[in-house]
Enzyme design. Structure first.
Site, PDB file in Angstrom:
ATOM      1  N   LYS A 188      -5.909   8.230  -8.860  1.00 56.47           N
ATOM      2  CA  LYS A 188      -5.757   8.919  -7.576  1.00 56.47           C
ATOM      3  C   LYS A 188      -7.030   8.867  -6.747  1.00 56.47           C
ATOM      4  O   LYS A 188      -6.983   8.678  -5.528  1.00 56.47           O
ATOM      5  CB  LYS A 188      -5.321  10.365  -7.811  1.00 56.47           C
ATOM      6  CG  LYS A 188      -3.936  10.499  -8.429  1.00 56.47           C
ATOM      7  CD  LYS A 188      -3.441  11.925  -8.425  1.00 56.47           C
ATOM      8  CE  LYS A 188      -3.080  12.380  -7.042  1.00 56.47           C
ATOM      9  NZ  LYS A 188      -1.942  11.642  -6.465  1.00 56.47           N
ATOM     10  N   ALA A 236      -9.552   6.612  -6.823  1.00 55.29           N
ATOM     11  CA  ALA A 236      -9.782   5.256  -6.322  1.00 55.29           C
ATOM     12  C   ALA A 236      -8.759   4.881  -5.269  1.00 55.29           C
ATOM     13  O   ALA A 236      -9.084   4.230  -4.263  1.00 55.29           O
ATOM     14  CB  ALA A 236      -9.753   4.265  -7.482  1.00 55.29           C
ATOM     15  N   ASN A 245       2.344  18.914  -2.242  1.00 56.04           N
ATOM     16  CA  ASN A 245       3.788  18.930  -2.060  1.00 56.04           C
ATOM     17  C   ASN A 245       4.276  20.352  -2.341  1.00 56.04           C
ATOM     18  O   ASN A 245       3.470  21.249  -2.594  1.00 56.04           O
ATOM     19  CB  ASN A 245       4.479  17.875  -2.931  1.00 56.04           C
ATOM     20  CG  ASN A 245       4.254  18.088  -4.424  1.00 56.04           C
ATOM     21  OD1 ASN A 245       3.998  19.209  -4.880  1.00 56.04           O
ATOM     22  ND2 ASN A 245       4.362  17.021  -5.191  1.00 56.04           N
ATOM     23  N   ASP A 287       8.438   0.403  -3.278  1.00 57.05           N
ATOM     24  CA  ASP A 287       7.715   1.034  -4.389  1.00 57.05           C
ATOM     25  C   ASP A 287       6.921   2.197  -3.806  1.00 57.05           C
ATOM     26  O   ASP A 287       6.057   1.993  -2.956  1.00 57.05           O
ATOM     27  CB  ASP A 287       6.797   0.009  -5.053  1.00 57.05           C
ATOM     28  CG  ASP A 287       6.021   0.573  -6.243  1.00 57.05           C
ATOM     29  OD1 ASP A 287       6.184   1.769  -6.552  1.00 57.05           O
ATOM     30  OD2 ASP A 287       5.254  -0.193  -6.847  1.00 57.05           O
ATOM     31  N   GLY A 304       1.428   8.925  -1.857  1.00 59.91           N
ATOM     32  CA  GLY A 304       0.754  10.194  -1.584  1.00 59.91           C
ATOM     33  C   GLY A 304      -0.743  10.026  -1.459  1.00 59.91           C
ATOM     34  O   GLY A 304      -1.388  10.646  -0.600  1.00 59.91           O
ATOM     35  N   ASP A 305      -1.326   9.174  -2.296  1.00 54.55           N
ATOM     36  CA  ASP A 305      -2.765   8.914  -2.211  1.00 54.55           C
ATOM     37  C   ASP A 305      -3.111   8.169  -0.928  1.00 54.55           C
ATOM     38  O   ASP A 305      -4.166   8.410  -0.318  1.00 54.55           O
ATOM     39  CB  ASP A 305      -3.226   8.101  -3.416  1.00 54.55           C
ATOM     40  CG  ASP A 305      -3.049   8.852  -4.719  1.00 54.55           C
ATOM     41  OD1 ASP A 305      -3.112  10.096  -4.698  1.00 54.55           O
ATOM     42  OD2 ASP A 305      -2.839   8.192  -5.752  1.00 54.55           O
TER      43      ASP A 305
END
Length: 327
Positions: free
Chosen positions: A59, A61, A200, A264, A269-270
């Site tokens: 997350k 990176a 979230n 995909d 989110g990241d």
């Protein structure tokens, strides 16, 4: 938790950005092993997949690369093992010019690994083996901070120890972005400094638990309102294909999502967090930063992979729908 050894930078590929740093990300880096499958297997079932790929992830990176692709000058602070996987884990950050001078090499822990299953529906399931990420300590953060290495907007997540997150929040000299994912029991002061706290709905409820608050009603807006009432400066609640809710002292607003056919969703989110941090670092208001982040994240789900799917600098991004979240 492994006992950290003396850090060595000798085996870590260096890439130092020029000029001042816009965004500093303190967090995890992994080598992702991704299998594509028609669906997740049931308990005791053997299922044939269609492909297997090893690629960079984690997350922290991911968010660092997204911030860089969104136009920011980025420094990444993390830890890897003294192994071949470290080169894979850092490859996209290095090629994108992210400053890796504060990435530490551990002799007694492997580079973190994420095992990812991506279904034909584009949904995913993930198991993370933290490895060296668990060895990133508060003292490591102090050493970087003492050298002036915590600059610009500081971004934190939950894949490194809670005490490390807490120290980075404490030492952050300016704006702090906290993505409480996965949920870890951070001290209250971390959440009360987050501007914004990006969560979230599930993560928002857990953040509220840490703060000792309760929503006054049901639904996402009640949780966002309760987080603000508990003292969080600003909140962004992501709602997937329904967009996001933005909350701060001026009230709650809905931000639409972009309507795209996802291939995909891993790392979307990241992508959102990193892109939002980059825009905030460049002076955008929260609403504008979130709108851009929604478009950037939508661009990231159009192809397979995590970091490999992140839009390049200057790429055309999907536009937002007229309709999305409601407040």
């Amino acid at each position: 938790m492994p006992v950290p050894t003396t850090a060595s930078l000798s085996s870590v590929p260096q890439a130092t950005g020029s000029g001042s740093v816009d965004v500093t990300v303190v967090g995890s880096t992994n080598a992702d092993v991704t299998a594509t499958v028609p669906r997740l297997p049931g308990r005791g079932e053997t299922l044939l997949g269609t492909s297997l790929v090893t690629s960079p992830g984690g997350k922290g990176a991911n968010q660092a690369l997204a911030a860089s692709r969104a136009g920011a000058t980025v420094r990444f602070i993390g830890a890897v093992g003294d192994d071949d996987a470290a080169s894979t884990a850092l490859s996209y950050l290095r090629s994108d010019g992210v400053d890796l001078s504060a990435v530490l090499t551990r002799q007694d822990a492997p580079t973190g690994t994420a095992l990812i299953w991506v279904e034909d529906s584009a949904e995913n399931s993930i198991v993370v083996i933290p490895g060296a990420n668990r060895s990133l300590t508060a003292q490591d953060v102090d050493r970087v901070a003492d050298d002036g290495g915590l600059e610009g907007v500081v971004v934190l997540q939950g894949e490194v120890p809670a005490e490390t997150v807490a120290r980075a929040a404490q030492r952050a000299p300016g704006r702090l972005v906290v993505n409480l994912a996965p949920v870890i029991d951070v001290p209250v002061h971390v959440l009360l400094k987050a501007d914004p706290l990006i969560v979230n709905e599930h993560e928002g409820v857990e953040a509220l638990r840490i703060l000792g608050g309760e929503p006054s009603g049901s639904g996402e807006t009640a949780v966002v309102g309760a987080l603000l009432a508990a003292g969080v400066p600003s909140v962004v609640m992501t709602l997937g294909a329904r967009g996001a809710i933005v909350g701060d002292p001026s009230g709650l607003r809905a931000v639409a999502a972009a309507h795209v056919k996802a291939v995909d969703t891993t790392g979307a989110g990241d992508a959102f967090v990193g892109a939002a941090a980059a825009r905030l670092a460049h002076g955008a208001g929260l609403d504008a930063a979130v709108s851009y982040a929604a478009r950037f994240a939508a661009g990231a789900v159009l192809s397979a992979g995590t970091q490999s799917s992140y839009p390049q600098r200057g790429a055309s991004l999907p536009t937002l729908d007229e309709e999305g979240a409601t407040c």
